[in-house]
Write an enzyme that holds these catalytic residues in place. Structure first.
Site, PDB file in Angstrom:
ATOM      1  N   ASP A  71      -0.459   2.153   8.202  1.00 54.16           N
ATOM      2  CA  ASP A  71      -1.455   2.308   7.136  1.00 54.16           C
ATOM      3  C   ASP A  71      -2.292   3.567   7.302  1.00 54.16           C
ATOM      4  O   ASP A  71      -2.340   4.191   8.378  1.00 54.16           O
ATOM      5  CB  ASP A  71      -2.362   1.085   7.070  1.00 54.16           C
ATOM      6  CG  ASP A  71      -3.141   0.838   8.364  1.00 54.16           C
ATOM      7  OD1 ASP A  71      -2.561   1.044   9.455  1.00 54.16           O
ATOM      8  OD2 ASP A  71      -4.311   0.432   8.288  1.00 54.16           O
ATOM      9  N   GLU A 125      -4.409  -1.297  10.539  1.00 63.13           N
ATOM     10  CA  GLU A 125      -5.155  -0.770  11.686  1.00 63.13           C
ATOM     11  C   GLU A 125      -6.467  -0.139  11.255  1.00 63.13           C
ATOM     12  O   GLU A 125      -7.440  -0.153  12.014  1.00 63.13           O
ATOM     13  CB  GLU A 125      -4.300   0.261  12.430  1.00 63.13           C
ATOM     14  CG  GLU A 125      -4.871   0.691  13.780  1.00 63.13           C
ATOM     15  CD  GLU A 125      -5.837   1.864  13.715  1.00 63.13           C
ATOM     16  OE1 GLU A 125      -6.523   2.130  14.723  1.00 63.13           O
ATOM     17  OE2 GLU A 125      -5.907   2.519  12.650  1.00 63.13           O
TER      18      GLU A 125
END
Length: 351
Positions: A71, A125
């Site tokens: 991400d 994350e």
């Protein structure tokens, strides 16, 4: 679209960057990563949500875990990617799709590594720790993350950054008595009382400590202050938010005790904590990694998911392409040379 893990590394990198994967929207990229890894006959692949894990099971004496998150932070008119003078620009180029591209290329190339390998590509994350998929994996499938050593491919300008600092966030509250600001002597100003803890912070000397051969510098700083309900009311409460970044020789109890000692007599409440991680550079496997990578290791100033591996008893380092100072910036970028430096180092170490 298909990801070709054995083709041109820069092309692979740009393909990954151009798949927008802001936290919560990793599904498309996770699908592509899973499909590409399932094409590799030497890898066993499992998927949990939008986390994809591929493993060799060759019966080697040691296992290395290599991890990177899929991400990014939100896009800021910086997609699709651009290649300018051997530098790739675009959201995620620094944090951390360069590391993802390198790991995928190495996962395909290392068909018979000298150690068993676990490749972890995970989601969420860049948001709250509770949403980070490694939290879930470590709780529900800790065996998937087991290893003798881990490399987190966060940006480090292709150098080794060992372990990470821990982070503790707490509030210090001062209390007064509300009154009309025209008759302030009838009240007591809680914001004025915040001068005391602020003075303690200003006088605080950062501690430097050596851990496994690396020198970590601590820091304690005010990061927020709130108080008052109106411009004609003497505030009866003021809340100072403080962030303590501490060295890997401290655990939670020691970090909290240090803060309570510094602010003795004040109303202190811990609101967030993430542990530090020791780099474990004194272990033989870490020394072999350093020999393959070259250069002098540095301490990691900041918190990364190496701490999650540390909590599982797996020493870990940060090692990835791109300048970490470019992470999350609108002009995020990654030099092409960093991609090859990281890829070649991993292949030297693990081939």
């Amino acid at each position: 679209m298909r990801l070709d893990l054995t083709g041109d590394l820069v092309t692979l990198f740009r393909q990954i960057v151009d798949v927008e994967s802001v936290s919560g929207n990793e599904r498309e990229l996770a699908d592509l990563v899973e499909a590409a890894l399932r094409e590799q006959p030497h890898l066993d692949v499992v998927r949990d949500g939008d986390t994809v894990i591929a493993r060799t099971n060759l019966g080697r004496d040691q296992r290395v875990v290599v991890a990177g998150h899929l991400d990014t932070v939100p896009v800021a008119a910086n997609l699709p990617s651009r290649l300018v003078d051997d530098v790739v620009h675009g959201r995620g180029t620094a944090d951390m799709k360069g590391g993802v591209a390198v790991a995928l290329a190495c996962a395909a190339a290392l068909t018979s590594p000298n150690r068993d390998l676990t490749w972890v590509f995970y989601d969420h994350e860049e948001v709250a720790a509770a949403d980070n998929s490694l939290t879930r994996i470590a709780r529900e499938h800790p065996e998937w993350l087991e290893g003798d050593f881990a490399v987190l491919m966060e940006p480090t300008s292709a150098g080794v950054e060992g372990g990470c600092q821990g982070t503790l966030r707490f509030t210090v509250t001062t209390r007064g008595r509300a009154a009309h600001s025209a008759r302030s002597w009838l009240g007591h100003n809680a914001i004025h009382d915040a001068a005391g803890p602020l003075a303690l912070l200003q006088a605080c000397e950062p501690r430097e400590v050596e851990v496994d051969g690396l020198t970590y510098r601590e820091g304690m700083n005010a990061v927020g202050i709130a108080g008052g309900i109106a411009t004609n009311v003497i505030p009866d409460t003021c809340v100072l938010t403080v962030n303590f970044r501490f060295a890997p020789d401290r655990d939670e109890a020691d970090a909290v005790a240090h803060c309570r000692q510094l602010f003795a007599g004040y109303d202190l409440e811990v609101v967030d904590f993430a542990p530090a991680a020791r780099p474990g550079l004194d272990r033989p496997i870490a020394q072999e990694f350093l020999a393959a990578v070259g250069g002098e290791p540095r301490p990691k100033f900041g918190w990364t998911d190496v701490a999650r591996f540390g909590a599982l008893g797996v020493p870990a380092v940060n090692f990835g392409p791109a300048d970490p100072g470019r992470a999350h910036a609108d002009d995020e970028c990654c030099p092409v040379a960093d991609l090859y430096t990281c890829r070649d180092a991993l292949l030297r170490w693990l081939a």
